[in-house]
Write a protein that holds these residues in place. Structure first.
Motif, PDB file in Angstrom:
ATOM      1  N   LYS A  65       0.856  -1.177   0.000  1.00 21.16           N
ATOM      2  CA  LYS A  65       0.000   0.000   0.000  1.00 21.16           C
ATOM      3  C   LYS A  65       0.897   1.234   0.000  1.00 21.16           C
ATOM      4  CE  LYS A  65      -3.836  -1.981   2.562  1.00 21.16           C
ATOM      5  NZ  LYS A  65      -4.695  -1.834   3.754  1.00 21.16           N
ATOM      6  N   PRO A  66       0.449   2.321  -0.603  1.00 27.31           N
ATOM      7  CA  PRO A  66       1.246   3.549  -0.570  1.00 27.31           C
ATOM      8  C   PRO A  66       1.572   3.989   0.866  1.00 27.31           C
ATOM      9  CG  PRO A  66      -0.491   3.753  -2.193  1.00 27.31           C
ATOM     10  CD  PRO A  66      -0.745   2.476  -1.441  1.00 27.31           C
ATOM     11  N   SER A  67       0.674   3.727   1.782  1.00 28.34           N
ATOM     12  CA  SER A  67       0.897   4.107   3.180  1.00 28.34           C
ATOM     13  C   SER A  67       2.075   3.359   3.800  1.00 28.34           C
ATOM     14  CB  SER A  67      -0.365   3.867   4.010  1.00 28.34           C
ATOM     15  OG  SER A  67      -0.734   2.500   3.973  1.00 28.34           O
ATOM     16  N   PHE A  68       2.483   2.255   3.199  1.00 28.39           N
ATOM     17  CA  PHE A  68       3.643   1.502   3.683  1.00 28.39           C
ATOM     18  C   PHE A  68       4.858   2.427   3.788  1.00 28.39           C
ATOM     19  CE2 PHE A  68       7.643  -0.412   2.258  1.00 28.39           C
ATOM     20  CZ  PHE A  68       7.862  -1.358   3.252  1.00 28.39           C
ATOM     21  N   PHE A  69       5.057   3.254   2.770  1.00 25.12           N
ATOM     22  CA  PHE A  69       6.224   4.147   2.760  1.00 25.12           C
ATOM     23  C   PHE A  69       6.158   5.166   3.897  1.00 25.12           C
ATOM     24  CE2 PHE A  69       6.379   2.598  -1.639  1.00 25.12           C
ATOM     25  CZ  PHE A  69       7.699   2.180  -1.679  1.00 25.12           C
ATOM     26  N   GLU A  72       6.870   3.419   7.271  1.00 29.68           N
ATOM     27  CA  GLU A  72       8.287   3.077   7.404  1.00 29.68           C
ATOM     28  C   GLU A  72       9.142   4.323   7.626  1.00 29.68           C
ATOM     29  OE1 GLU A  72       9.810  -0.101   7.400  1.00 29.68           O
ATOM     30  OE2 GLU A  72       7.714  -0.671   7.682  1.00 29.68           O
ATOM     31  N   ILE A  73       8.824   5.389   6.913  1.00 31.22           N
ATOM     32  CA  ILE A  73       9.578   6.635   7.054  1.00 31.22           C
ATOM     33  C   ILE A  73       9.407   7.199   8.460  1.00 31.22           C
ATOM     34  CG2 ILE A  73       9.679   9.050   6.286  1.00 31.22           C
ATOM     35  CD1 ILE A  73       9.033   7.902   3.442  1.00 31.22           C
ATOM     36  N   GLU A  74       8.203   7.120   8.985  1.00 33.49           N
ATOM     37  CA  GLU A  74       7.968   7.589  10.356  1.00 33.49           C
ATOM     38  C   GLU A  74       8.870   6.850  11.342  1.00 33.49           C
ATOM     39  OE1 GLU A  74       3.370   9.105  10.558  1.00 33.49           O
ATOM     40  OE2 GLU A  74       3.738   6.954  10.662  1.00 33.49           O
TER      41      GLU A  74
END
Length: 80
Positions: A65-69, A72-74
């Motif tokens: 999902k786009p929210s994966f990035f 992970e960045i958080e």
């Protein structure tokens, strides 16, 4: 400006980690996403920041999902 550099670096680390765990070369990811290998390299090195459109293309190619990035960045930024 410093935060932006940290974000670019964190995105690059996340992208490279996911690409490697998917056993894809930059070239293969480029073919799957419709992005060039040099551009993927620049993203991974933190030299470019991705557009929302690019994040969706990479997400589709990497089967996340786009929210994966964002998630992970958080984690990367809060550790640093």
């Amino acid at each position: 400006m410093i935060l932006l550099a940290k974000l670019d670096s964190a995105f690059g680390k996340t992208l490279k980690s996911r690409r490697c765990s998917s056993n894809l070369s930059q070239e293969q990811l480029g073919l799957k996403s419709g992005l060039s290998r040099p551009y993927i390299s620049e993203l991974e090195m933190g030299k470019k920041d991705p557009s929302l459109f690019t994040i969706f293309k990479l997400s589709d190619a990497l089967k996340v999902k786009p929210s994966f990035f964002i998630e992970e960045i958080e984690q990367v930024i809060s550790i640093s």
